[in-house]
Scaffold this motif. Structure first.
Motif, PDB file in Angstrom:
ATOM      1  N   ASP A  56     -34.152  -6.501 -22.195  1.00  0.00           N
ATOM      2  CA  ASP A  56     -32.872  -5.967 -22.652  1.00  0.00           C
ATOM      3  C   ASP A  56     -32.767  -6.314 -24.132  1.00  0.00           C
ATOM      4  O   ASP A  56     -32.740  -7.503 -24.482  1.00  0.00           O
ATOM      5  CB  ASP A  56     -31.731  -6.607 -21.859  1.00  0.00           C
ATOM      6  N   PRO A  57     -32.715  -5.331 -25.024  1.00  0.00           N
ATOM      7  CA  PRO A  57     -32.695  -5.649 -26.457  1.00  0.00           C
ATOM      8  C   PRO A  57     -31.461  -6.427 -26.886  1.00  0.00           C
ATOM      9  O   PRO A  57     -31.462  -7.034 -27.953  1.00  0.00           O
ATOM     10  CB  PRO A  57     -32.737  -4.260 -27.121  1.00  0.00           C
ATOM     11  N   ARG A  58     -30.432  -6.456 -26.046  1.00  0.00           N
ATOM     12  CA  ARG A  58     -29.211  -7.171 -26.408  1.00  0.00           C
ATOM     13  C   ARG A  58     -29.320  -8.661 -26.149  1.00  0.00           C
ATOM     14  O   ARG A  58     -28.599  -9.456 -26.762  1.00  0.00           O
ATOM     15  CB  ARG A  58     -28.025  -6.601 -25.623  1.00  0.00           C
ATOM     16  N   ALA A  59     -30.199  -9.057 -25.218  1.00  0.00           N
ATOM     17  CA  ALA A  59     -30.306 -10.470 -24.855  1.00  0.00           C
ATOM     18  C   ALA A  59     -31.618 -10.702 -24.124  1.00  0.00           C
ATOM     19  O   ALA A  59     -31.816 -10.176 -23.020  1.00  0.00           O
ATOM     20  CB  ALA A  59     -29.132 -10.900 -23.965  1.00  0.00           C
ATOM     21  N   GLY A  63     -33.931 -10.344 -19.203  1.00  0.00           N
ATOM     22  CA  GLY A  63     -35.089  -9.625 -18.715  1.00  0.00           C
ATOM     23  C   GLY A  63     -35.952 -10.447 -17.785  1.00  0.00           C
ATOM     24  O   GLY A  63     -35.580 -11.528 -17.330  1.00  0.00           O
ATOM     25  N   ALA A  64     -37.115  -9.905 -17.481  1.00  0.00           N
ATOM     26  CA  ALA A  64     -38.108 -10.583 -16.654  1.00  0.00           C
ATOM     27  C   ALA A  64     -39.473 -10.287 -17.255  1.00  0.00           C
ATOM     28  O   ALA A  64     -39.719  -9.191 -17.775  1.00  0.00           O
ATOM     29  CB  ALA A  64     -38.041 -10.094 -15.209  1.00  0.00           C
ATOM     30  N   TYR A  65     -40.375 -11.260 -17.157  1.00  0.00           N
ATOM     31  CA  TYR A  65     -41.670 -11.147 -17.818  1.00  0.00           C
ATOM     32  C   TYR A  65     -42.779 -11.431 -16.804  1.00  0.00           C
ATOM     33  O   TYR A  65     -42.691 -12.379 -16.019  1.00  0.00           O
ATOM     34  CB  TYR A  65     -41.747 -12.109 -18.998  1.00  0.00           C
ATOM     35  N   ALA A 111     -25.562  -8.225 -12.426  1.00  0.00           N
ATOM     36  CA  ALA A 111     -25.218  -7.274 -13.477  1.00  0.00           C
ATOM     37  C   ALA A 111     -25.909  -7.628 -14.788  1.00  0.00           C
ATOM     38  O   ALA A 111     -25.922  -8.790 -15.210  1.00  0.00           O
ATOM     39  CB  ALA A 111     -23.711  -7.237 -13.673  1.00  0.00           C
ATOM     40  N   ASN A 112     -26.516  -6.608 -15.407  1.00  0.00           N
ATOM     41  CA  ASN A 112     -27.216  -6.782 -16.679  1.00  0.00           C
ATOM     42  C   ASN A 112     -28.283  -7.870 -16.611  1.00  0.00           C
ATOM     43  O   ASN A 112     -28.491  -8.627 -17.559  1.00  0.00           O
ATOM     44  CB  ASN A 112     -26.218  -7.081 -17.801  1.00  0.00           C
TER      45      ASN A 112
END
Length: 278
Positions: A56-59, A63-65, A111-112
């Motif tokens: 997520d470019p916002r935070a 995300g997950a990697y 969410a998000n």
């Protein structure tokens, strides 16, 4: 490159909650980055191939990697996936009420966020391993039927008033106002907003925007758009904005930039749609 795509129809008891299963196999010769649009739904991927990074470019922490089996969303902004090698698995798109029921947890916790399935629920991690061990798609789809049917028995129903509010909002394409929605189910506007966000992950006003966007985005993918030479002043987008429920072309463009990361004219180009259906 997608080398295999098999659609499975869930068992009859599941069809009010699950539209379909998508079994896939994809070969990516080198790193491929895709933009995935926002949506008021949950994406369940049970994979056993090479992993993906979802950001997520916002935070970065959302995300997950290195994940090949994960739950994503609902999201009120676009994300990106990056992967290479062979991806194999099953994808299931769930509405927020369906995800709330089958997962047995409030979507405010998801969410998000993108989370590997083993951090969310042990039964999902076990199901992924069982699917990987099956030799073919029919057996995998039967295992999905069995696991998800068991969840319907084990979990409590979604609150009837929240379910009614969701269905009303979804059926209108996001056109019903929050105040009117609250009046219809007999709650205050504030109480509806708090409970809706807790259970379905996002507030009703945001969900209404996403539902409108999802319909516009899906229509964009199905429509043969006017060639730029035949539409030099862009007036066709103003007409589409009105048809899709936006105030004007600027409103349409702002929403697409926020939820898809690009204006609709850019997304209309061949090959520009994400793998996320919106």
């Amino acid at each position: 490159m997608l080398t295999e795509a098999v659609v499975g129809l869930p068992a009859p008891a599941l069809r009010p909650w699950v539209d379909r299963y998508l079994g896939y196999r994809e070969e990516l010769p080198g790193p491929v980055v895709r933009r995935e649009v926002a949506g008021a739904f949950v994406v369940l991927v049970l994979g056993w191939g090479d992993p993906l990074d979802i950001t997520d470019p916002r935070a970065a922490g959302r995300g997950a990697y290195g994940a090949n089996a994960f739950l994503a969303g609902p999201f009120d902004g676009w994300c990106a996936t990056r992967g290479a090698g062979t991806g194999t698995g099953v994808q299931v798109l769930l509405t927020a009420p369906a995800a709330r029921r089958l997962l047995g947890l409030p979507l405010g916790e998801l969410a998000n966020r993108v989370a590997p399935v083993d951090r969310v629920a042990g039964w999902l991690a076990r199901l992924r391993d069982e699917l990987a061990g099956e030799p073919g798609w029919p057996g995998r789809f039967r295992r999905l039927d069995a696991a998800l049917t068991a969840r319907l028995v084990a979990t409590d129903p979604v609150d009837g008033r929240l379910l009614a509010a969701w269905r009303r909002l979804d059926g209108s394409g996001g056109a019903v106002g929050v105040a009117a929605l609250a009046d219809e189910i007999g709650w205050s506007r504030r109480h509806l907003a708090v409970r809706f966000r807790q259970e379905f992950g996002l507030p009703p006003k945001t969900v209404a925007r996403l539902l409108r966007f999802q319909r516009a985005y899906a229509t964009l993918g199905r429509t043969v758009l006017t060639a730029p030479a035949a539409d030099p002043d862009g007036s066709g987008w103003a007409e589409r904005a009105a048809r899709w429920g936006y105030y004007d072309q600027s409103h349409l463009t702002r929403e697409f930039r926020e939820f898809a990361g690009a204006p609709p004219a850019a997304l209309a180009r061949a090959g520009s749609h994400s793998s996320n259906p919106g």
